[in-house]
Design an enzyme around this catalytic site. Structure first.
Site, PDB file in Angstrom:
ATOM      1  N   HIS A   1      15.494 -16.254 -17.443  1.00  0.00           N
ATOM      2  CA  HIS A   1      15.610 -14.923 -18.046  1.00  0.00           C
ATOM      3  C   HIS A   1      17.038 -14.727 -18.550  1.00  0.00           C
ATOM      4  O   HIS A   1      17.994 -15.220 -17.961  1.00  0.00           O
ATOM      5  CB  HIS A   1      15.289 -13.872 -16.981  1.00  0.00           C
ATOM      6  CG  HIS A   1      15.052 -12.496 -17.530  1.00  0.00           C
ATOM      7  ND1 HIS A   1      16.060 -11.717 -18.041  1.00  0.00           N
ATOM      8  CD2 HIS A   1      13.917 -11.775 -17.652  1.00  0.00           C
ATOM      9  CE1 HIS A   1      15.548 -10.561 -18.450  1.00  0.00           C
ATOM     10  NE2 HIS A   1      14.254 -10.577 -18.224  1.00  0.00           N
TER      11      HIS A   1
ATOM     12  N   GLU B   1      11.929 -16.313 -12.870  1.00  0.00           N
ATOM     13  CA  GLU B   1      12.803 -15.700 -13.884  1.00  0.00           C
ATOM     14  C   GLU B   1      14.117 -16.463 -14.061  1.00  0.00           C
ATOM     15  O   GLU B   1      15.094 -15.904 -14.554  1.00  0.00           O
ATOM     16  CB  GLU B   1      13.066 -14.238 -13.521  1.00  0.00           C
ATOM     17  CG  GLU B   1      11.807 -13.386 -13.631  1.00  0.00           C
ATOM     18  CD  GLU B   1      12.019 -11.911 -13.334  1.00  0.00           C
ATOM     19  OE1 GLU B   1      11.268 -11.103 -13.877  1.00  0.00           O
ATOM     20  OE2 GLU B   1      12.922 -11.586 -12.543  1.00  0.00           O
ATOM     21  N   LYS B   2      14.125 -17.724 -13.686  1.00  0.00           N
ATOM     22  CA  LYS B   2      15.403 -18.445 -13.704  1.00  0.00           C
ATOM     23  C   LYS B   2      15.958 -18.634 -15.108  1.00  0.00           C
ATOM     24  O   LYS B   2      17.147 -18.901 -15.267  1.00  0.00           O
ATOM     25  CB  LYS B   2      15.277 -19.767 -12.971  1.00  0.00           C
ATOM     26  CG  LYS B   2      14.330 -20.753 -13.593  1.00  0.00           C
ATOM     27  CD  LYS B   2      14.154 -21.947 -12.675  1.00  0.00           C
ATOM     28  CE  LYS B   2      13.142 -22.901 -13.274  1.00  0.00           C
ATOM     29  NZ  LYS B   2      12.346 -23.546 -12.250  1.00  0.00           N
TER      30      LYS B   2
ATOM     31  N   GLU C   1      10.765  -0.215 -10.116  1.00  0.00           N
ATOM     32  CA  GLU C   1       9.640  -0.020 -11.033  1.00  0.00           C
ATOM     33  C   GLU C   1       8.329   0.284 -10.300  1.00  0.00           C
ATOM     34  O   GLU C   1       7.350  -0.468 -10.408  1.00  0.00           O
ATOM     35  CB  GLU C   1       9.476  -1.245 -11.940  1.00  0.00           C
ATOM     36  CG  GLU C   1      10.645  -1.443 -12.870  1.00  0.00           C
ATOM     37  CD  GLU C   1      10.428  -2.540 -13.900  1.00  0.00           C
ATOM     38  OE1 GLU C   1       9.543  -3.396 -13.704  1.00  0.00           O
ATOM     39  OE2 GLU C   1      11.154  -2.543 -14.906  1.00  0.00           O
TER      40      GLU C   1
ATOM     41  N   CYS D   1       0.857  -1.189   0.000  1.00  0.00           N
ATOM     42  CA  CYS D   1       0.000   0.000   0.000  1.00  0.00           C
ATOM     43  C   CYS D   1       0.896   1.244   0.000  1.00  0.00           C
ATOM     44  O   CYS D   1       1.938   1.267   0.637  1.00  0.00           O
ATOM     45  CB  CYS D   1      -0.855  -0.045   1.273  1.00  0.00           C
ATOM     46  SG  CYS D   1      -1.682   1.507   1.628  1.00  0.00           S
TER      47      CYS D   1
ATOM     48  N   GLU E   1      17.922  -1.345 -16.753  1.00  0.00           N
ATOM     49  CA  GLU E   1      17.680  -2.757 -17.087  1.00  0.00           C
ATOM     50  C   GLU E   1      17.518  -2.910 -18.584  1.00  0.00           C
ATOM     51  O   GLU E   1      16.881  -2.087 -19.249  1.00  0.00           O
ATOM     52  CB  GLU E   1      16.391  -3.255 -16.434  1.00  0.00           C
ATOM     53  CG  GLU E   1      16.456  -3.473 -14.961  1.00  0.00           C
ATOM     54  CD  GLU E   1      15.152  -4.078 -14.420  1.00  0.00           C
ATOM     55  OE1 GLU E   1      14.416  -4.742 -15.185  1.00  0.00           O
ATOM     56  OE2 GLU E   1      14.872  -3.866 -13.234  1.00  0.00           O
TER      57      GLU E   1
HETATM   58  C1  GAL Z   1      11.659  -5.813 -14.840  1.00  0.00           C
HETATM   59  C2  GAL Z   1      11.917  -5.949 -13.346  1.00  0.00           C
HETATM   60  C3  GAL Z   1      13.013  -6.960 -13.082  1.00  0.00           C
HETATM   61  C4  GAL Z   1      12.765  -8.215 -13.871  1.00  0.00           C
HETATM   62  C5  GAL Z   1      12.658  -7.885 -15.327  1.00  0.00           C
HETATM   63  C6  GAL Z   1      12.437  -9.092 -16.204  1.00  0.00           C
HETATM   64  O1  GAL Z   1      10.423  -5.234 -15.093  1.00  0.00           O
HETATM   65  O2  GAL Z   1      12.303  -4.714 -12.777  1.00  0.00           O
HETATM   66  O3  GAL Z   1      13.061  -7.236 -11.693  1.00  0.00           O
HETATM   67  O4  GAL Z   1      11.588  -8.818 -13.423  1.00  0.00           O
HETATM   68  O5  GAL Z   1      11.563  -7.015 -15.514  1.00  0.00           O
HETATM   69  O6  GAL Z   1      12.362  -8.755 -17.552  1.00  0.00           O
END
Ligand code: GAL
Length: 691
Positions: A361, A358-359, A155, A120, A310
Site C-alpha cells: 500500500h 497491505e505491504k 472505520e 459483535c 486517512e
Molecule cells: C482503510 C483502513 C486502513 C487501511 C486502508 C487501506 O479503509 O482504515 O486500515 O486498510 O483502508 O486503503
C-alpha cells in the site's frame, strides 16, 4: 468539554497511521522513523490502531512499554499523537476463549478467527474487554502531553446476526413500538401473511417487509453509535478535554454518520478517491469528493472544522483499482480537503508494513531508500506548503446553499423494491452530486446536511430524491418557503414516512404536494447510456431557462397541481408532459424536477436558480469558472481565504473580484489568478467585496 485547540491549535495536521507495534523487534526502526518524520515535516501520527495483541498479549497481561517508548520518543521530537483504541480487530486469544465476540453471518455461522472489523456489537464480553483496555489506555495516556486526540476504533462498519444481536433487536423494537399491534401496523405485516403474534417471531433475515429492513438498518447503526459511546466513556472520564474522533468512510451506507457525529468531538474522514489525471471525468469525480467533504464539515448539523484521517500518498490503495498519482495530483487532493474546512491530512500509512496484505500500500516511508522516493519528496514539499498556509485553520466555510442527504431516507429507498437503481445506494449519492456540480464549478459553497436541521439561514435548499419525509419536515419546508426560501424538490422524493409506509395524500405526500404543486404518478427507469428522453425549456418561462437537454437514469410523469411548467419532455409519448415546474408560496418558491437530468440540464437550471437567488461564487461571479476548476472560501471574521483548485490538465486564469494576496508567495493578485494544471493556490483578502 473537549478542547479542540489542542488538536487544531498548532497548524495543519500532517502525518499518518503509525504502527510501532509491528516493529517492536527492531528499535532502530523507531529511531529511523523519528528522523524521517522530522525530515519530511510530518507532525501528527494516529498510533496503535490494530495493536490489541501487542497491548494485551494474553488475557489480563498487559504490555504498554513499547507504546510508552514510542509516545515518549514522538513527544521528545515534538510530534503529536492521535492515540487509537484497539477494538477494530480483536485478539485471537479472545476470539478463541469467548466465541460470542465473533460476529455472526446471516446464516448464524461465526466469523473465522482472523481479519479485522469482525466483532459483535452487542456481546457483553466484548464490550467489557473493550472497556477494560480503553480504561487502561485512558489512565495511562489521557494526560500525556504528546496525545492530542483519541482515535476510537477504526472505520466502524458491518452487522452481526448472532442471537445476542437478534434479541437486542427485538428489545429495541419493543421500546420503539411498545405493542405488536403497532409494529404490525407500521410494517404493514399483513403483506404475505407476516403478522407477528410474539416478539420472538421477529427475524430480520426474513424478506418482504421493507419496514423491518429499514428498522434493522436503524438498529445496526444505533448499535454502532451506542458502541462508540461505550468506548468513549472511560476516555472522556479520564480527561474530558481531550477530543475524541473515529475515522469515517465518506457516504458509507451502514452507519448514520449524522447520529454518530453527535457524540464525536471532531469529525475525521478516510478518503481514497482514486484520482487519475488521464480520466476525462476527473472534475466530476473531484466534485463528488468535494460534496463528501462538505458533508463531513456539516455532520454535526452546522459547519465545524474536521480533518482527513486517512488518504493515500501515491494512489496505490490496493482496495481500489487505481493509478499512480501524476505529479501535482496529490497536493491538489490534499488541498481540496483543506478547501472544504479540513484542518489536516493524514495518510494511511506512515511506513509500509513488511508483511500482511497491505505491504505494498502507498506510504510515506517505503521499504527501501525511503528518502529518495517520490512519495517522500511530495510529502516533504506538502509539509512546507502547510507551514506557510497554517493560518487557514482558524477559518471555516460559510454557505448559503444546503443540499440534503439523509441516511434514513437512503435506507428506506434501498429497502423498497421497484425504485430505479434501488440496489445501488451510489445511484442516490451520484444524483446528489449531479445537483452539486453546477455549484462546485461556480465556486458557490454548499453545506451538505441531514433533513433534521433548521434551514432558515440558507437561500437555497436542494433535496434530491428525498424519499422519506420524517415527521415535521413537510411543515418545516412549508415555513421555509413561505418565509422566502427557495426549495428544489424532485421526483422519487417525499414518497414514504419514517417507517417506510407510502403517503396516500399525494406524491410527494404529507402535504408537500401543495408546496410543490405536482403529483408524480409514474416513473420509468432508463437502462444504459443510450436510453433518455429529450427535454426543452418552455418559451418565456418565469425562471428564464433556455435550451434543450436530456434525462438520464429515470424520469417521471406527473400532473400539475398548481405549479407552472418550466420545461417539457420532447420525445416519446411523454412529449408535452412537464419535466420541470415551479410553484410560488408566500415569499418563496419551490422548483420541482420530474426527472434525473444530464449535466447540461442541471447546468442550465441551476444557472438560472443561482441568478434568481442572487448566489455569488467565491470568486465574485455566478458564472462557471474555467472547466475543472473550483474555488472554496474559508472565512475568519473579515479575513477570507480562497482556495483555488484546478482539476484540469491545462493551466488557466481564474477570474477574480477584488484584491488578493497569495498566502505562500505573498504576491498580489487581482482580476485573475493564474493556476497551473493539477494545482492549488491559497489566496487571502481582507476586503469585503464577496457576498
Ligand atoms: C482503510 C483502513 C486502513 C487501511 C486502508 C487501506 O479503509 O482504515 O486500515 O486498510 O483502508 O486503503
Amino acid at each position: 468539554m473537549a478542547n479542540t485547540q489542542r488538536l487544531f491549535g498548532n497548524g495543519i495536521l500532517h502525518g499518518g497511521d503509525f504502527n510501532p507495534d509491528q516493529w517492536r523487534h527492531d528499535p532502530r526502526i523507531l529511531e529511523e522513523d523519528i528522523r524521517l518524520m522530522q525530515k519530511c515535516g510530518c507532525n501528527t501520527f494516529s498510533t496503535a490502531i490494530f495493536a490489541w495483541s501487542a497491548l494485551e498479549p494474553e488475557e489480563d497481561r498487559y504490555d504498554f512499554e513499547w507504546l510508552d517508548t514510542a509516545t515518549e520518543r514522538l513527544h521528545a521530537a515534538d510530534r503529536r499523537v492521535i492515540l487509537a483504541t484497539p477494538s477494530g480487530a480483536r485478539p485471537l486469544w479472545m476470539a478463541e476463549r469467548y466465541p460470542e465476540v465473533r460476529r455472526a453471518y446471516r446464516d448464524g455461522r461465526r466469523w473465522v478467527m482472523g481479519e479485522r472489523h469482525n466483532h459483535c456489537w452487542t456481546s457483553p464480553v466484548y464490550r467489557e474487554k473493550v472497556r477494560q483496555i480503553n480504561t487502561l489506555l485512558a489512565r495511562r495516556y489521557a494526560h500525556h502531553p504528546a496525545v492530542v486526540a483519541w482515535h476510537v476504533s477504526n472505520e466502524y462498519n458491518g452487522e452481526c446476526y448472532c442471537d445476542l444481536c437478534l434479541t437486542a433487536f427485538r428489545v429495541w423494537l419493543k421500546q420503539r413500538y411498545a405493542t405488536l399491534d403497532e409494529l404490525n401496523r407500521v410494517w404493514w405485516s399483513a403483506f404475505w401473511n407476516q403478522t407477528y403474534s410474539d416478539w420472538n417471531q421477529i427475524d430480520p433475515r426474513a424478506y418482504g417487509l421493507d419496514g423491518m429492513l429499514l428498522d434493522w438498518y436503524r438498529f445496526t447503526s444505533g448499535q454502532v453509535v451506542d458502541f462508540f459511546q461505550w468506548e468513549a466513556e472511560p476516555l472522556r472520564q479520564a480527561n474530558p478535554e481531550l477530543p475524541i474522533t473515529t475515522n469515517l468512510m465518506g457516504f458509507h451506507f451502514g452507519v448514520d454518520y449524522h447520529a454518530l457525529a453527535e457524540f464525536v468531538d471532531v469529525v475525521s474522514n478516510d478518503s481514497y478517491p482514486g484520482y487519475d489525471a488521464d480520466n476525462p471525468e476527473l472534475a466530476r469525480a473531484a466534485a463528488t469528493q468535494s460534496m463528501q467533504f462538505d458533508m463531513m464539515r456539516c455532520l454535526k448539523g452546522r459547519p465545524m472544522p474536521w480533518f482527513l484521517m486517512e488518504s493515500c500518498i501515491d494512489g496505490r490503495s490496493l482496495w481500489l483499482n487505481s493509478h499512480l498519482k501524476a505529479p501535482g495530483l496529490h497536493e491538489l487532493e490534499m488541498l481540496q480537503a483543506i478547501a472544504h474546512g479540513s484542518n489536516g491530512t493524514l495518510y494511511f500509512q506512515w511506513r509500509q508494513n513488511r508483511g500482511g496484505v497491505e505491504k505494498y500500500h502507498g506510504a510515506v516511508v517505503h521499504h527501501a531508500h525511503p528518502e529518495e522516493t517520490r512519495s517522500f519528496h511530495e510529502v516533504t514539499a506538502l509539509s512546507a506548503r502547510y507551514a506557510k498556509i497554517a493560518e487557514v485553520t482558524g477559518s471555516l466555510n460559510q454557505s448559503k446553499v444546503a443540499l440534503v442527504l439523509d441516511w434514513e431516507s437512503r435506507w428506506a429507498y434501498h429497502a423498497a423494491l421497484g425504485m430505479p437503481n434501488y440496489k445501488h445506494d451510489w445511484a442516490l449519492t451520484n444524483e446528489a452530486a449531479a445537483h452539486y456540480l453546477p455549484f462546485w464549478s461556480r465556486g458557490i459553497g454548499v453545506d451538505v446536511l441531514s433533513s433534521d436541521v433548521d434551514f432558515s439561514a440558507y437561500s437555497l435548499v436542494i433535496a434530491p430524491k428525498l424519499f422519506m419525509l420524517k415527521p415535521g419536515l413537510s411543515a418545516r419546508l412549508h415555513r421555509y418557503v413561505e418565509a422566502g426560501g427557495t426549495l428544489v424538490f424532485t421526483h422519487l422524493g417525499g414518497l414514504v414516512n419514517e417507517t417506510g409506509l407510502c403517503f396516500t395524500d399525494g406524491a410527494p405526500g404529507d402535504g408537500l404536494e401543495e408546496l410543490c404543486g405536482v403529483f408524480v404518478d409514474e416513473t420509468d427507469e432508463l437502462k444504459g447510456a443510450n436510453e433518455s428522453v429529450g427535454v426543452r425549456a418552455l418559451a418565456r418561462n418565469p425562471l428564464g431557462i433556455e435550451g434543450e437537454w436530456r434525462t438520464t437514469r429515470a424520469y417521471s410523469l406527473g400532473l400539475l397541481k398548481g405549479a407552472t411548467p418550466l420545461a417539457e419532455y420532447t420525445e416519446t409519448w411523454a412529449k408535452g408532459r412537464p419535466a420541470l415546474a415551479e410553484r410560488r408560496t408566500g415569499k418563496g418558491v419551490t422548483y420541482f424536477f420530474l426527472a434525473d437530468f444530464d449535466s447540461a440540464g442541471y447546468e442550465r437550471i441551476y444557472a438560472s436558480i443561482a441568478r434568481s437567488s442572487r448566489l455569488v461564487g467565491a470568486c465574485g461571479t455566478s458564472d462557471p469558472l474555467p472547466p475543472g476548476v473550483t474555488a472554496q472560501l474559508r472565512q475568519r471574521g473579515t479575513t477570507k481565504y480562497l482556495v483555488l483548485l484546478n482539476f484540469g490538465t491545462t493551466p488557466v486564469d481564474v477570474p477574480l473580484l477584488g484584491e488578493w494576496q497569495d498566502v505562500e508567495s505573498q504576491s498580489h493578485v487581482a482580476k485573475a489568478a493564474p493556476l497551473a494544471a493539477l494545482s492549488a493556490r491559497v489566496l487571502m483578502s481582507q476586503t469585503s467585496f464577496v457576498a
